[in-house]
Design a protein around this motif. Structure first.
Motif, short mmCIF file in Angstrom:
data_model
loop_
_atom_site.label_atom_id
_atom_site.label_comp_id
_atom_site.label_asym_id
_atom_site.label_seq_id
_atom_site.Cartn_x
_atom_site.Cartn_y
_atom_site.Cartn_z
N PRO A 72 0.80 -1.23 0.00
CA PRO A 72 0.00 0.00 0.00
C PRO A 72 0.83 1.28 0.00
N ASP A 73 1.98 1.25 0.72
CA ASP A 73 2.74 2.50 0.81
C ASP A 73 3.34 2.89 -0.54
N TRP A 76 0.56 4.25 -2.75
CA TRP A 76 0.22 5.63 -2.37
C TRP A 76 1.17 6.62 -3.03
N PHE A 84 -11.35 4.62 3.95
CA PHE A 84 -11.78 3.31 4.43
C PHE A 84 -13.26 3.31 4.79
N ALA A 88 -10.45 5.48 9.18
CA ALA A 88 -9.19 5.16 9.83
C ALA A 88 -8.35 6.42 9.93
N PHE A 90 -5.67 8.79 12.92
CA PHE A 90 -4.75 8.61 14.05
C PHE A 90 -5.37 9.20 15.31
N SER A 105 5.14 12.20 5.22
CA SER A 105 5.37 11.05 4.36
C SER A 105 5.50 11.50 2.90
N ARG B 489 -4.23 2.94 7.99
CA ARG B 489 -4.15 4.32 7.57
C ARG B 489 -2.70 4.73 7.35
N LEU B 491 -0.23 2.86 6.41
CA LEU B 491 0.19 2.31 5.12
C LEU B 491 -0.40 3.11 3.98
N ALA B 492 -1.66 3.53 4.16
CA ALA B 492 -2.36 4.22 3.08
C ALA B 492 -1.85 5.64 2.88
N ILE B 493 -1.02 6.16 3.79
CA ILE B 493 -0.39 7.45 3.51
C ILE B 493 1.10 7.25 3.30
#
Lengths: 245, 601
Positions: A72-73, A76, A84, A88, A90, A105, B489, B491-493
């Motif tokens: 996934p990373d 992205w 999601f 999802a 933080f 990131s 999340r 991983l998704a960023i």
């Protein structure tokens, strides 16, 4: 121009064939809805597009690159944002820090150990929050947010990398009708102003028929129909899948 | 060929007792989701109670069997009592608190056992009918061990039948697969939990009493068996009885052959096997229970200290810098210990707080640092600063390697693996006498140089703690917290949680190693006790006492805990009992976590 191209994608869990040979395309800037009854294989299909699950067979091409086995990373980084089904975010951070983490990131600034993160990319984070209407809540803890606002925050996170494709799994699930309309409008606005394509699953048919350029219909793991909203409304197979007639 | 066969049989018989104990642990976990640290104590009680019963009975086979069953039943009863009085209150708590509370129980039993049975090992004289040998493949094989081999499959078959064919077994399976649904369908979980705990305890007791004719009842057996049982349960898959059987066979055979082939490296071999199994199958051989990640208590953001607090902190540092001039030597020594403890606690805090990983074996890094320092000083004749530098380097590098294997695991699996690794370091320190001096330790690790050692400690403590705090507030720290809060999340960023955690592992290990190095010079010696489980628990208690959600927490915790500990040591010889009861009381009084600081009305 074709942005995402899915070819003969299949996945089984144990003996249960959840997705069978699904193929479709998404063009740049296009808004596509993936719909179908519960258990049709939509979410599984989705999770294979951004690397959460590896497909058994078939191919996922993004901008001509085969990304079926990517994590996934990496996906992205290509410019694929993700929302999601159950928001999802933080939970221990402020709303602004959520977006800041995504921006760190994006700008490859994660591996810095000594400079305080608190001063980094604040303007950019606030600009993103403004676009999803969360400016007043920027300094709040994420744990205190209403569910609709969490979904907005998710969209801000998904947009943080200036994506060319947004994958959003049920953007309005679990929301009140008013919130639903607002989030759907927001999704539409974000897509139109940034020019990014959107592929979303949804149970709320109002949203689907209102904003989708094109609709894909899945049933029992197979893609049974594809076309613009008007065509889908009258499609016999779709009526059979949903209405049983 | 004959040799292989005999070693194979030895491995089989050696695995039986381990299987019984692990099977008990795994069924308890399956239904209650509690990892019972006190399970080894139940095993030990089985041996002691078995000794008391069997030495009073006539020496013939039937009485032996009756005695064994009576001992197992007695331990089952103790288990039921434990469940109804204590464990029942733990089911809703985060797993770390369950581990801590049951660890408290283990400490209590460790002090109570010698009170009842005396401090000496209690061997069970083998009665004549058990003493015989049988000739297999032209070699002598103990008759008792042959009987033992049969017990494993019999118990396995019994358990599988119980699970598959009875109504009670059906309920157990239902609860193992989906507790909430089972509860919603009206399964009385309270009664079921008590019964299952009694069953698990009885199995541990049976394991303990059956091992008696081969060894003796002693007060160290609880810890050694719980570590092996953790390994078995993790390798076999938590909740799977058949998995526990396969894994204990694997471990038993590894030990039987390892002792011949690589006598020094048996434990390391076991760990390698475990690492291989878990990297291929993260839920163990037959495990399927999806484990929730670490319990998400109410998390609050880490905030940098307020201006006033920071001024206060630097004021304290300046005051401490003058301490050698006015503080009596004894109190200077206590202060040194507190500072070292603070480094250790802050190191662990990085992992447990922002990292969201439970480490039950942080003593490994502390000990590796201490040995790293002492050996650099002794074998390379290096000066003290260089030896102190070796501490974080050695611990950090090994922590990075270990972290690389385990960061994909979560929650209890990780906690158990860190514990197992610490025990391996401990065993290596004890057994590799040529390098470490074994139990005699390494002596004469004294500081040198014109500056009092205290200033070294103070300086390095301030540097280490400030660095750790900055790391938490940095970009990396934010990303690490992100990975803890929501892995999908993150991983998704585009974040890479595994890599972020591995680095946290290395940093935390390095800082704990520095604490170990300082402690070596402070005490002038290094012993295997620096790597013992107690040291890891010290760290956990300090972090929990002070609070996980703040940067200042671990420092406050270190001060409070070192004070409490010194007090206990000075006032009572039964410090384990006192500490164990304190832990249990703390966990019960602060059910929402000491970290939250919230008290139930």
């Amino acid at each position: 121009m074709t942005l995402l191209s899915v070819r003969k994608l299949s996945k089984a869990f144990g003996g249960n064939q959840v997705v069978r040979g699904v193929s479709f395309d998404v063009a740049a800037g296009e808004i596509v809805a993936l719909i179908g009854p519960n258990g049709a294989g939509k979410s599984t299909c989705f999770n294979m597009l951004n690397g959460q699950i590896g497909p058994d067979s078939g191919e996922v091409l993004f901008d001509g690159m085969s990304i079926g086995s990517w994590s996934p990373d990496r996906i992205w980084r290509l410019g694929v944002g993700r929302g999601f089904q159950i928001a999802a975010t933080f939970g221990s951070m402020t709303v602004r820090d959520n977006v800041r983490a995504a921006l760190l990131s994006r700008h490859r600034a994660v591996w810095r150990f000594f400079r305080p993160a608190s001063g980094l990319f604040t303007q950019e984070a606030d600009a993103l929050l403004a676009r999803v209407g969360l400016t007043p809540l920027a300094s709040q803890g994420c744990g205190t947010l209403a569910y609709g606002d969490l979904k907005r925050l998710e969209l801000a996170l998904a947009m943080s990398n200036q994506p060319r494709l947004l994958l959003v799994d049920e953007p309005t699930a679990g929301m009140t009708p008013t919130d639903r309309g607002a989030v759907t409008d927001l999704l539409l606005a974000l897509a139109r102003e940034s020019g990014c394509a959107v592929l979303f699953t949804e149970h709320d048919t109002d949203a689907v028929f209102r904003i989708a350029d094109r609709i894909l219909v899945m049933d029992k793991g197979v893609l049974i129909a594809e076309g613009n909203p008007a065509a889908i409304r009258t499609n016999a197979l779709v009526r059979a899948a949903y209405l049983g007639v | 060929m004959d040799f292989l066969a005999i070693q194979f049989l030895t491995g089989l018989s050696g695995s039986v007792s381990l299987f019984l104990t692990s099977a008990g642990l795994t069924v308890i976990f399956g239904v209650t989701r509690v990892v019972n640290f006190a399970h080894g104590s139940l095993f030990m009680l089985g041996a002691y109670i078995g000794w008391s019963i069997l030495t009073r009975l006539p020496h013939d086979p039937l009485w032996f069997v009756a005695g064994v069953i009576a001992a197992a039943l007695a331990v089952a009863a103790i288990g039921a009592a434990l469940e109804t009085t204590l464990l029942r209150r733990l089911y809703r708590l985060p797993e770390l608190f369950q581990l801590l509370a049951t660890f408290g129980v283990m400490l209590v039993i460790q002090d109570v056992t010698p009170l009842l049975w005396g401090p000496n090992d209690l061997p069970l004289p083998r009665p004549p009918w058990l003493r015989g040998f049988i000739t297999i493949f032209g070699a002598h094989f103990p008759r008792y061990d042959l009987i033992l081999i049969a017990v494993g499959p019999i118990v396995l078959a019994g358990l599988l039948l119980l699970l598959a064919r009875t109504r009670f077994g059906m309920l157990i399976r239902a609860c193992t697969e989906n507790r909430d649904m089972a509860a919603a369908l009206g399964v009385d979980q309270r009664r079921l939990s008590t019964i299952i705990f009694a069953l698990g305890a009885g199995l541990a007791g049976l394991g303990g009493v059956l091992i008696l004719p081969d060894t003796s009842a002693n007060t160290q057996m609880d810890l050694s068996v719980i570590v092996e049982a953790f390994v078995v349960v993790v390798v076999g898959g938590m909740g799977s009885v058949t998995g526990a059987f396969l894994a204990s066979l694997l471990i038993g055979e590894l030990q039987a052959f390892g002792i011949v082939l690589l006598p020094k490296a048996t434990l390391v071999l076991i760990f390698v096997i475990m690492a291989v199994v878990l990297s291929l199958k993260p839920h163990g051989l037959l495990g399927s229970i999806p484990l929730a990640t670490i319990h998400q208590a109410t998390r609050t953001p880490f905030r940098p200290a307020s201006r006033r607090l920071r001024l206060l902190g630097w004021g304290a540092v300046v005051l401490m810098a003058t301490a050698p001039f006015w503080l009596p030597p004894y109190w200077l020594s206590v202060l040194t210990e507190v500072l070292i403890a603070a480094v250790f606690a802050c190191a662990l805090h990085l992992m447990m707080g922002p990292g969201g990983m439970i480490s039950f074996g942080h003593a490994a890094w502390f000990g590796l640092g201490a040995y790293g320092s002492a050996l650099t000083l002794k074998t390379l004749a290096a000066p003290m600063p260089l030896a102190l530098l070796a501490a974080p380097v050695v611990a950090g590098v090994i922590a990075a390697l270990f972290g690389w294997f385990v960061v994909r695991l979560s929650g209890v699996y990780l906690a158990m693996l860190t514990l197992a690794f610490a025990q391996i370091v401990w065993a290596t320190a004890t057994q590799w006498t040529r390098l470490t001096g074994g139990d005699d330790g390494i002596l004469g690790v004294w500081p040198s140089g014109p500056v009092p050692f205290f200033w070294w400690v103070l300086g390095l403590t301030v540097v280490a703690i400030r660095l750790l705090q900055r790391v938490i507030g940095s970009s990396y720290g934010l990303a690490l917290i992100a990975a803890r809060d929501s892995e999908p999340r993150a991983l998704a960023i585009g974040l890479r949680p595994a890599r972020l955690r591995m680095v946290a592992f290395a940093l935390s290990g390095a800082a704990a190693g520095l604490a170990g190095g300082l402690f070596a010079f402070k005490s002038g010696s290094v012993f295997p006790t620096y790597v013992a489980v107690g040291k890891s628990v010290d760290g956990l208690l300090m972090v929990l006492l002070g609070g996980i959600e703040t940067l200042i927490g671990p420092i406050v915790g270190a001060v409070a805990y070192t004070g409490l500990y010194d007090l206990l040591l000075q006032t009572t010889s039964m410090w384990r009992l006192a500490l164990g009861l304190t832990i249990i009381a703390l966990v019960l009084l602060f059910p929402d976590g000491l970290a939250g600081g919230r008290r139930r009305p």
